[in-house]
Design a protein around this motif. Structure first.
Motif, PDB file in Angstrom:
ATOM      1  N   GLY A  70      69.438  19.061  40.211  1.00 26.13           N
ATOM      2  CA  GLY A  70      70.100  18.014  39.430  1.00 26.13           C
ATOM      3  C   GLY A  70      69.260  16.763  39.330  1.00 26.13           C
ATOM      4  N   GLY A  71      68.620  16.376  40.430  1.00 26.42           N
ATOM      5  CA  GLY A  71      67.744  15.201  40.396  1.00 26.42           C
ATOM      6  C   GLY A  71      66.566  15.399  39.471  1.00 26.42           C
ATOM      7  N   THR A  72      66.006  16.604  39.494  1.00 23.78           N
ATOM      8  CA  THR A  72      64.885  16.913  38.592  1.00 23.78           C
ATOM      9  C   THR A  72      65.317  16.834  37.143  1.00 23.78           C
ATOM     10  N   ALA A  73      66.498  17.359  36.845  1.00 24.21           N
ATOM     11  CA  ALA A  73      67.001  17.313  35.472  1.00 24.21           C
ATOM     12  C   ALA A  73      67.215  15.878  35.014  1.00 24.21           C
ATOM     13  N   VAL A  74      67.760  15.044  35.897  1.00 23.52           N
ATOM     14  CA  VAL A  74      67.982  13.639  35.531  1.00 23.52           C
ATOM     15  C   VAL A  74      66.651  12.945  35.261  1.00 23.52           C
ATOM     16  N   VAL A  75      65.661  13.182  36.111  1.00 26.47           N
ATOM     17  CA  VAL A  75      64.349  12.551  35.913  1.00 26.47           C
ATOM     18  C   VAL A  75      63.728  13.007  34.602  1.00 26.47           C
ATOM     19  N   LEU A  76      63.843  14.299  34.291  1.00 28.09           N
ATOM     20  CA  LEU A  76      63.263  14.798  33.044  1.00 28.09           C
ATOM     21  C   LEU A  76      63.962  14.218  31.819  1.00 28.09           C
ATOM     22  N   VAL A  77      65.274  14.123  31.858  1.00 24.89           N
ATOM     23  CA  VAL A  77      66.009  13.581  30.715  1.00 24.89           C
ATOM     24  C   VAL A  77      65.680  12.104  30.517  1.00 24.89           C
ATOM     25  N   VAL A  78      65.681  11.329  31.608  1.00 22.77           N
ATOM     26  CA  VAL A  78      65.362   9.907  31.492  1.00 22.77           C
ATOM     27  C   VAL A  78      63.925   9.724  31.017  1.00 22.77           C
ATOM     28  N   GLY A  79      63.012  10.520  31.497  1.00 25.34           N
ATOM     29  CA  GLY A  79      61.622  10.439  31.043  1.00 25.34           C
ATOM     30  C   GLY A  79      61.488  10.765  29.563  1.00 25.34           C
ATOM     31  N   ALA A  80      62.205  11.787  29.098  1.00 25.92           N
ATOM     32  CA  ALA A  80      62.140  12.131  27.674  1.00 25.92           C
ATOM     33  C   ALA A  80      62.696  11.012  26.812  1.00 25.92           C
TER      34      ALA A  80
END
Length: 101
Positions: A61-71
């Motif tokens: 979940g943390g990885t997904a949040v980081v990827l979405v915010v980065g995108a």
């Protein structure tokens, strides 16, 4: 002119009555309160335990949040860059049109 004008204190109107005297009252002691109940001992293990599955879910979940915010941030930066380039092109075109006259 620069001295403040302090208004006079208003005088009381009507008959002034002194305050009434309050008689002291006696204080009676209340019934004794019972002692508080004993508190049960707290457990030695933490309330939340992470199993390997829940730890993996948190990492995912943390990885997904980081990827979405980065995108989102990269797309906003790209939008700003495209806008700046188009404004620069418009400025060059307007400058060339105005210099020809």
């Amino acid at each position: 002119m620069f001295q403040p004008k302090i208004p006079p204190m208003p005088q009381p109107t009507g008959q002034v009555v002194p305050p009434a005297v309050v008689a002291p009252t006696t204080v009676t002691p209340a019934a004794p309160t019972p002692p508080p109940a004993p508190v049960p001992p707290t457990p030695s293990h933490p309330a939340v335990q992470l199993t390997p599955g829940s730890a993996l879910a948190l990492v995912g979940g943390g990885t997904a949040v980081v990827l979405v915010v980065g995108a989102v941030l990269v797309s906003m930066l790209l939008a700003v860059a495209i806008t700046a380039a188009s404004v620069a092109v418009c400025a060059v075109v307007l400058r060339s049109l105005l210099h020809r006259r």
